[in-house]
Design a protein around this motif. Structure first.
Motif, PDB file in Angstrom:
ATOM      1  N   MET A 176      10.294  -2.574 -12.436  1.00 47.48           N
ATOM      2  CA  MET A 176      11.394  -1.752 -11.934  1.00 47.48           C
ATOM      3  C   MET A 176      10.857  -0.481 -11.281  1.00 47.48           C
ATOM      4  N   ALA A 177       9.892   0.170 -11.942  1.00 49.24           N
ATOM      5  CA  ALA A 177       9.304   1.381 -11.365  1.00 49.24           C
ATOM      6  C   ALA A 177       8.607   1.080 -10.044  1.00 49.24           C
ATOM      7  N   TRP A 178       8.007  -0.117  -9.925  1.00 48.36           N
ATOM      8  CA  TRP A 178       7.344  -0.512  -8.686  1.00 48.36           C
ATOM      9  C   TRP A 178       8.359  -0.763  -7.567  1.00 48.36           C
ATOM     10  N   LEU A 179       9.529  -1.289  -7.925  1.00 46.83           N
ATOM     11  CA  LEU A 179      10.541  -1.631  -6.924  1.00 46.83           C
ATOM     12  C   LEU A 179      11.340  -0.424  -6.441  1.00 46.83           C
ATOM     13  N   LEU A 180      11.465   0.607  -7.266  1.00 50.00           N
ATOM     14  CA  LEU A 180      12.351   1.719  -6.933  1.00 50.00           C
ATOM     15  C   LEU A 180      12.020   2.415  -5.612  1.00 50.00           C
ATOM     16  N   PRO A 181      10.733   2.654  -5.256  1.00 52.80           N
ATOM     17  CA  PRO A 181      10.469   3.327  -3.983  1.00 52.80           C
ATOM     18  C   PRO A 181      10.999   2.576  -2.763  1.00 52.80           C
ATOM     19  N   GLY A 182      11.152   1.253  -2.869  1.00 50.72           N
ATOM     20  CA  GLY A 182      11.668   0.481  -1.744  1.00 50.72           C
ATOM     21  C   GLY A 182      13.133   0.127  -1.864  1.00 50.72           C
ATOM     22  N   SER A 183      13.823   0.724  -2.844  1.00 51.52           N
ATOM     23  CA  SER A 183      15.219   0.342  -3.090  1.00 51.52           C
ATOM     24  C   SER A 183      16.218   1.087  -2.216  1.00 51.52           C
ATOM     25  N   GLY A 184      15.748   2.049  -1.427  1.00 47.57           N
ATOM     26  CA  GLY A 184      16.632   2.762  -0.513  1.00 47.57           C
ATOM     27  C   GLY A 184      17.725   3.515  -1.233  1.00 47.57           C
ATOM     28  N   SER A 185      18.963   3.253  -0.824  1.00 49.27           N
ATOM     29  CA  SER A 185      20.106   3.962  -1.405  1.00 49.27           C
ATOM     30  C   SER A 185      20.684   3.251  -2.621  1.00 49.27           C
ATOM     31  N   SER A 186      20.009   2.210  -3.112  1.00 52.46           N
ATOM     32  CA  SER A 186      20.560   1.436  -4.226  1.00 52.46           C
ATOM     33  C   SER A 186      19.615   1.343  -5.416  1.00 52.46           C
ATOM     34  N   PRO A 187      19.029   2.466  -5.852  1.00 48.90           N
ATOM     35  CA  PRO A 187      18.145   2.375  -7.020  1.00 48.90           C
ATOM     36  C   PRO A 187      18.891   1.941  -8.272  1.00 48.90           C
ATOM     37  N   ALA A 228       0.828  -1.211   0.000  1.00 52.88           N
ATOM     38  CA  ALA A 228       0.000   0.000   0.000  1.00 52.88           C
ATOM     39  C   ALA A 228       0.860   1.258   0.000  1.00 52.88           C
ATOM     40  N   LEU A 229       1.949   1.237   0.778  1.00 59.76           N
ATOM     41  CA  LEU A 229       2.824   2.408   0.831  1.00 59.76           C
ATOM     42  C   LEU A 229       3.518   2.629  -0.507  1.00 59.76           C
ATOM     43  N   ILE A 230       3.992   1.535  -1.129  1.00 62.48           N
ATOM     44  CA  ILE A 230       4.615   1.656  -2.446  1.00 62.48           C
ATOM     45  C   ILE A 230       3.604   2.185  -3.462  1.00 62.48           C
ATOM     46  N   HIS A 231       2.392   1.649  -3.402  1.00 65.64           N
ATOM     47  CA  HIS A 231       1.339   2.097  -4.309  1.00 65.64           C
ATOM     48  C   HIS A 231       1.095   3.586  -4.180  1.00 65.64           C
TER      49      HIS A 231
END
Length: 287
Positions: free
Chosen positions: A196-207, A33-36
């Motif tokens: 990839m766009a979905w994963l980026l918000p949770g990637s922290g300092s390693s996008p 939900a937060l990523i969304h």
């Protein structure tokens, strides 16, 4: 935002102390939900951008994607003709995506996810028209940028004959497959780029790692990407190996269809579905 109350992981464990709750929050991964909501907020801001801003950003992205072919061509020409060469050359493909995404330029396939989440949330004609406007402007600007950089690569005399030969070799697979095979290849590319766009918000300092990992798979699989592949196809057009009608029917149309299916159906809709119970407005939200 929705009218529902979202509990954090720590809030669901009332026996924890305040310090322990903070420690749990620090270690927890972002919820679906937060990523969304993070991506939807980004999509809303993109939908609000002016026509001029979208066109310039999209043009910049199209030009930048030409660097993927440049990097691949340089590696292909400089490495020995060995079985592992294509695995190393594929890393060059990631360069354009790294610059475009980290530089916040408008890329069509990434936009199959971000504004669509807004459309799935609002479900109204106004949002649909805004999404279609965004898609049209960004796609036209992206393709214009790829054509311009292809002209430079084909006729600018910047690179020697060995690099030009590498460009030619690397570009041919973009238009080599039958129509429906290209559609399927494009579905995979749209799926990976929207993921990839979905994963980026949770990637922290390693996008950068997420971008390189997923676009590397696109390159190794020779999946069809409507923007990156247009650099290749327009290069073939500029060197006389492809006609404009061939570009449209053998590359643009099947790739566009597949990218949209992969981005919208397999990522936006499915990921929205898992987050919908938490992000949809409460029945009385508009009261």
């Amino acid at each position: 935002m929705s009218g529902k109350t979202r509990l954090s992981p720590a809030a669901k464990l009332p026996e924890l102390s305040l310090r322990e709750e903070k420690a749990v929050e620090a270690q927890s991964r972002p919820s679906a939900a937060l990523i969304h909501e993070t991506i939807r907020a980004e999509g809303e801001s993109e939908l609000d951008r002016t026509t001029g801003a979208l066109l310039l950003s999209g043009l910049a992205a199209g030009l930048t994607m030409g660097l993927s072919l440049v990097a691949q061509g340089l590696l292909h020409a400089r490495l020995p003709d060995a079985p592992w060469r294509e695995l190393v050359v594929a890393f060059g493909y990631t360069i354009g995506f790294l610059i475009v995404i980290l530089g916040r330029q408008q890329l069509f396939t990434e936009n199959t996810l971000t504004p669509v989440l807004s459309l799935l949330y609002h479900r109204d004609a106004r949002t649909l028209s805004r999404v279609l406007r965004l898609w049209a402007l960004v796609l036209v600007a992206n393709l214009a940028g790829t054509w311009f950089i292809a002209i430079v690569l084909a006729h600018g005399g910047v690179f020697g004959p060995d690099i030009a030969a590498a460009f030619d070799t690397l570009s041919r697979p973009a238009v080599a497959a039958p129509f429906w095979t290209t559609v399927l290849k494009a579905v995979f590319a749209g799926w990976l780029i929207a993921t990839m766009a979905w994963l980026l918000p949770g990637s922290g300092s390693s996008p950068w790692f997420v971008i390189v990992a997923l676009t590397y798979v696109v390159a190794v699989g020779q999946f069809a990407h409507v923007v990156a592949g247009s650099v290749d196809a327009f290069y073939l057009f500029e060197t006389g190996e492809l006609t404009l009608s061939g570009y449209a029917t053998r590359f643009l149309l099947p790739t566009l269809i597949g990218n949209v299916i992969g981005g919208v159906a397999l990522v936006a809709a499915l990921n929205y579905g898992q987050a919908a119970p938490e992000v949809e407005p409460a029945p009385d939200a508009g009261a």
